[in-house]
Design an enzyme around this catalytic site. Structure first.
Site, PDB file in Angstrom:
ATOM      1  N   CYS A   1       8.326  -4.445   1.375  1.00 35.35           N
ATOM      2  CA  CYS A   1       7.248  -3.646   1.977  1.00 35.35           C
ATOM      3  C   CYS A   1       7.750  -2.921   3.219  1.00 35.35           C
ATOM      4  O   CYS A   1       7.402  -1.786   3.472  1.00 35.35           O
ATOM      5  CB  CYS A   1       6.067  -4.546   2.317  1.00 35.35           C
ATOM      6  SG  CYS A   1       6.494  -5.917   3.399  1.00 35.35           S
TER       7      CYS A   1
ATOM      8  N   GLU B   1      -2.228  -7.386   3.850  1.00 32.70           N
ATOM      9  CA  GLU B   1      -0.850  -6.996   4.194  1.00 32.70           C
ATOM     10  C   GLU B   1      -0.373  -6.106   3.060  1.00 32.70           C
ATOM     11  O   GLU B   1      -0.050  -6.597   1.979  1.00 32.70           O
ATOM     12  CB  GLU B   1       0.043  -8.247   4.313  1.00 32.70           C
ATOM     13  CG  GLU B   1      -0.379  -9.231   5.396  1.00 32.70           C
ATOM     14  CD  GLU B   1      -0.088  -8.725   6.801  1.00 32.70           C
ATOM     15  OE1 GLU B   1       0.653  -7.739   6.959  1.00 32.70           O
ATOM     16  OE2 GLU B   1      -0.625  -9.315   7.750  1.00 32.70           O
TER      17      GLU B   1
ATOM     18  N   ASN C   1       7.511  -9.712  -4.812  1.00 36.96           N
ATOM     19  CA  ASN C   1       8.845  -9.430  -4.262  1.00 36.96           C
ATOM     20  C   ASN C   1       9.431 -10.557  -3.410  1.00 36.96           C
ATOM     21  O   ASN C   1      10.635 -10.781  -3.423  1.00 36.96           O
ATOM     22  CB  ASN C   1       8.862  -8.088  -3.521  1.00 36.96           C
ATOM     23  CG  ASN C   1       7.863  -8.007  -2.401  1.00 36.96           C
ATOM     24  OD1 ASN C   1       6.898  -8.764  -2.354  1.00 36.96           O
ATOM     25  ND2 ASN C   1       8.088  -7.084  -1.483  1.00 36.96           N
TER      26      ASN C   1
ATOM     27  N   GLY D   1      -0.051  -7.229  -0.975  1.00 40.16           N
ATOM     28  CA  GLY D   1       0.211  -6.466  -2.193  1.00 40.16           C
ATOM     29  C   GLY D   1       0.081  -4.982  -1.927  1.00 40.16           C
ATOM     30  O   GLY D   1       0.246  -4.526  -0.791  1.00 40.16           O
ATOM     31  N   SER D   2      -0.262  -4.246  -2.973  1.00 38.85           N
ATOM     32  CA  SER D   2      -0.258  -2.784  -2.852  1.00 38.85           C
ATOM     33  C   SER D   2      -1.530  -2.274  -2.167  1.00 38.85           C
ATOM     34  O   SER D   2      -2.557  -2.955  -2.131  1.00 38.85           O
ATOM     35  CB  SER D   2      -0.147  -2.171  -4.244  1.00 38.85           C
ATOM     36  OG  SER D   2      -1.288  -2.536  -4.996  1.00 38.85           O
ATOM     37  N   VAL D   3      -1.450  -1.047  -1.671  1.00 39.38           N
ATOM     38  CA  VAL D   3      -2.602  -0.411  -1.027  1.00 39.38           C
ATOM     39  C   VAL D   3      -3.748  -0.272  -2.031  1.00 39.38           C
ATOM     40  O   VAL D   3      -4.913  -0.548  -1.702  1.00 39.38           O
ATOM     41  CB  VAL D   3      -2.203   0.977  -0.458  1.00 39.38           C
ATOM     42  CG1 VAL D   3      -3.423   1.737   0.037  1.00 39.38           C
ATOM     43  CG2 VAL D   3      -1.185   0.816   0.667  1.00 39.38           C
TER      44      VAL D   3
ATOM     45  N   GLY E   1      -5.386  -3.559  -2.412  1.00 41.01           N
ATOM     46  CA  GLY E   1      -5.971  -3.922  -1.116  1.00 41.01           C
ATOM     47  C   GLY E   1      -7.272  -3.183  -0.848  1.00 41.01           C
ATOM     48  O   GLY E   1      -8.259  -3.773  -0.391  1.00 41.01           O
TER      49      GLY E   1
HETATM   50  P1  NAD Z   1      -0.120  -5.715  -6.506  1.00 36.45           P
HETATM   51  O1  NAD Z   1      -1.151  -5.167  -5.583  1.00 36.45           O
HETATM   52  O2  NAD Z   1      -0.005  -5.091  -7.849  1.00 36.45           O
HETATM   53  O3  NAD Z   1      -0.384  -7.276  -6.786  1.00 36.45           O
HETATM   54  C1  NAD Z   1      -0.449  -8.224  -5.752  1.00 36.45           C
HETATM   55  C2  NAD Z   1      -1.304  -9.398  -6.215  1.00 36.45           C
HETATM   56  O4  NAD Z   1      -2.654  -8.961  -6.396  1.00 36.45           O
HETATM   57  C3  NAD Z   1      -0.865  -9.998  -7.550  1.00 36.45           C
HETATM   58  O5  NAD Z   1      -0.969 -11.409  -7.472  1.00 36.45           O
HETATM   59  C4  NAD Z   1      -1.887  -9.435  -8.524  1.00 36.45           C
HETATM   60  O6  NAD Z   1      -2.059 -10.237  -9.663  1.00 36.45           O
HETATM   61  C5  NAD Z   1      -3.143  -9.420  -7.658  1.00 36.45           C
HETATM   62  N1  NAD Z   1      -4.196  -8.482  -8.083  1.00 36.45           N
HETATM   63  C6  NAD Z   1      -4.079  -7.383  -8.863  1.00 36.45           C
HETATM   64  N2  NAD Z   1      -5.291  -6.792  -9.032  1.00 36.45           N
HETATM   65  C7  NAD Z   1      -6.194  -7.529  -8.341  1.00 36.45           C
HETATM   66  C8  NAD Z   1      -7.614  -7.437  -8.123  1.00 36.45           C
HETATM   67  N3  NAD Z   1      -8.348  -6.465  -8.670  1.00 36.45           N
HETATM   68  N4  NAD Z   1      -8.210  -8.371  -7.350  1.00 36.45           N
HETATM   69  C9  NAD Z   1      -7.486  -9.351  -6.779  1.00 36.45           C
HETATM   70  N5  NAD Z   1      -6.146  -9.503  -6.969  1.00 36.45           N
HETATM   71  C10 NAD Z   1      -5.509  -8.614  -7.724  1.00 36.45           C
HETATM   72  O7  NAD Z   1       1.271  -5.679  -5.742  1.00 36.45           O
HETATM   73  P2  NAD Z   1       2.746  -6.004  -6.300  1.00 36.45           P
HETATM   74  O8  NAD Z   1       3.172  -4.891  -7.196  1.00 36.45           O
HETATM   75  O9  NAD Z   1       2.809  -7.408  -6.799  1.00 36.45           O
HETATM   76  O10 NAD Z   1       3.591  -5.958  -4.935  1.00 36.45           O
HETATM   77  C11 NAD Z   1       4.168  -4.820  -4.409  1.00 36.45           C
HETATM   78  C12 NAD Z   1       3.340  -4.261  -3.264  1.00 36.45           C
HETATM   79  O11 NAD Z   1       3.123  -5.266  -2.266  1.00 36.45           O
HETATM   80  C13 NAD Z   1       4.068  -3.131  -2.548  1.00 36.45           C
HETATM   81  O12 NAD Z   1       3.145  -2.117  -2.242  1.00 36.45           O
HETATM   82  C14 NAD Z   1       4.576  -3.801  -1.271  1.00 36.45           C
HETATM   83  O13 NAD Z   1       4.825  -2.911  -0.210  1.00 36.45           O
HETATM   84  C15 NAD Z   1       3.445  -4.736  -0.982  1.00 36.45           C
HETATM   85  N6  NAD Z   1       3.888  -5.814  -0.072  1.00 36.45           N
HETATM   86  C16 NAD Z   1       3.375  -5.867   1.191  1.00 36.45           C
HETATM   87  C17 NAD Z   1       3.822  -6.835   2.078  1.00 36.45           C
HETATM   88  C18 NAD Z   1       3.284  -6.933   3.485  1.00 36.45           C
HETATM   89  O14 NAD Z   1       3.417  -8.012   4.073  1.00 36.45           O
HETATM   90  N7  NAD Z   1       2.721  -5.896   4.051  1.00 36.45           N
HETATM   91  C19 NAD Z   1       4.783  -7.757   1.662  1.00 36.45           C
HETATM   92  C20 NAD Z   1       5.283  -7.678   0.364  1.00 36.45           C
HETATM   93  C21 NAD Z   1       4.817  -6.705  -0.504  1.00 36.45           C
END
Ligand code: NAD
Length: 470
Positions: free
Chosen positions: A278, A244, A149, A224-226, A229
């Protein structure tokens, strides 16, 4: 575009299209890396560690400043590419570029402030005649894994502090939008020794997972997503991890609030980047007494948004990251309507676009507000007291940021104390961040903080050196 590993471009026969969500155009292709390539990057980052630790802080700082200048020079080019790969309006991309430049500058400043402290050992039992000081040392290799995002600024929030305290970095850019990140790493590589920054494209579940579990990677900095994470935290072992994660941020609007200010807060907070933020406003929790007036004004302001070609500077609402993502939002909103919620404006999808949607009569148990809805939706939950507002705000697994609108000092302080979130803003929506502030959520919204100074703390280890002066 190809990956950059140890200063060399590395390709693969397996490639993935990077598509513009606005018109489906293939902008470029990137390699789908497999495990051997991820290992190549790990080796390159480890081999480059000494080149960075031998560099003075003065030089690291100057080099980061040089990259600031390069990014400024290429600002428009980066912004256009960002809009094409993510679908966000060009004006929002330009803001992301301004913030990226600022984040990088903060890291160039911080490179000169990696301080330890003196420790009075003689204040402890048997410590007479001893003196000690601490040093903050780099962890070694940092893996930076980032979402789609805000791909550029969020990745710089990891790479820049990591380098400022002399870690080498492996970047796993977002699968859907890797291009601006890869282009930025090329700028960094022009300035720093080969292997200081490396990129590995491909699937998170394969190369991301490999980086997370590798014993030769010392720190995982993930946004990324919960769901992802939680998986990372279970697999990372003894590595330091910063997470995060997602948010479900409340905006509490009490009956003594400045309604116009709160409405403006929702327009920015719920619809910025088509709601894919987020810390976006995901739940408006408002006192019944003012809810009708607020809803009417919110609909009036929402009507003014201009949905269209993200490269057109008049556009204020772009696409979601994909048609699939827009379909998910559509389904969640439709389910809420079936359960009794009422759409006041919006509610329709067209390809990867989803209209800015205000939805009233939402109850706290609807999926729309229980889970993080990543789209341009402003759900209104009506309540009757400040106590109820806080209870609803806290009834979630998330705790990233929160906004409270009230003109009452005591209500403001009550919410500030009792709302469970990493940040509580008074008379400002949750969707606000300066790049130097400690940013990071409570509960399932994450572990650790970012914001350059705070990221540096998470990317260094403390060594104590004790002297026997007796
Ligand atoms: P996502 O978790 O699907 O992906 C994030 C990253 O993780 C990508 O680069 C993906 O390729 C990688 N990934 C996927 N599976 C993995 C694994 N098993 N091991 C290691 N890496 C892996 O998230 P998204 O859909 O790209 O982003 C949206 C989410 O991110 C939303 O939940 C949003 O709230 C959150 N977000 C949080 C913040 C913050 O600072 N708190 C900021 C921006 C977005």
């Amino acid at each position: 575009m190809d990956m950059l590993i140890g200063g060399k471009y590395v390709t693969s026969e397996d490639r993935q299209d990077v598509k513009n969500p606005f018109n489906g155009e293939v902008i470029d292709t990137v390699p789908i890396a497999h495990l051997q390539t991820a290992q190549l990057a790990i080796d390159a980052a480890n081999d480059a560690k000494e080149s960075l630790t031998e560099m003075s802080a003065f030089k690291v700082s100057n080099k980061l400043y040089n990259v600031v200048e390069k990014l400024k020079e290429h600002k428009e080019e980066f912004a256009e590419l960002l809009t094409r790969e993510v679908g966000k309006p060009i004006n929002e991309s330009l803001v992301e570029l301004d913030r990226s430049i600022e984040t990088l500058k903060l890291a160039a400043e911080e490179a000169k402030r990696i301080y330890g402290e003196s420790v009075p050992l003689d204040a402890g039992l048997n410590g007479k005649g001893f003196f000690a000081f601490t040093q903050r040392l780099p962890l070694g290799v940092v893996a930076a894994i980032t979402p789609f995002n805000y791909p550029l600024n969020l990745t710089i929030h990891k790479i820049a502090p990591a380098i400022s305290c002399k870690n080498t970095v492996i970047v796993k850019p977002p699968t859907e939008a890797p291009l601006t990140v890869m282009m930025f790493c090329e700028l960094l590589n022009e300035e720093f020794p080969d292997g200081v920054v490396n990129t590995v494209t491909g699937y998170g579940s394969e190369v991301g997972d490999y980086l997370v579990t590798s014993p030769e990677v010392n720190k995982i900095s993930f946004t990324g997503s919960v769901t992802t994470g939680l998986m990372i935290s279970q697999k990372a072992g003894m590595k330091k991890v910063t997470l995060e994660l997602g948010g479900n941020d409340p905006m509490i609007v009490l009956k003594d609030a400045d309604i116009d200010k709160a409405v403006k807060g929702v327009i920015n907070g719920a619809f910025l980047n088509a709601g894919q933020v987020c810390m976006g406003v995901k739940r408006i929790i408002i006192e019944e007494e003012i809810a009708d007036e607020f809803a009417q004004k919110l609909v009036g302001e929402t009507e003014k948004l201009v949905m269209g070609n993200p490269l057109d500077s008049k556009t204020t609402l772009g696409t979601l990251i994909s048609e699939n993502a827009a379909r998910q939002v559509e389904e969640t909103v439709n389910n809420a309507v079936e359960d009794g919620a009422e759409i006041l404006i919006g509610g329709a999808r067209e390809g990867a676009f989803y209209q800015a949607t205000v939805i009233d009569k939402v109850t706290p148990c609807m999926d729309l507000v229980v889970n993080e809805t990543f789209g341009p939706v402003a759900p209104i939950i009506r309540i009757d007291s400040v106590e109820e507002a806080i209870e609803v705000a806290n009834d979630t697994e998330y705790g990233l940021q929160a906004g409270v609108f009230t003109e009452s000092y005591s209500n403001a302080m009550k919410c500030a104390r009792e709302v469970e979130a990493g940040t509580v803003f008074i008379n400002k929506q949750s969707t606000f961040r300066t790049d130097n502030m400690p940013f990071g959520g409570f509960k399932n919204s994450g572990v650790g903080k970012e914001g350059i100074k705070y990221a540096v703390e998470e990317m260094t280890k403390t060594k104590l050196i004790g002297l026997n002066l007796r």
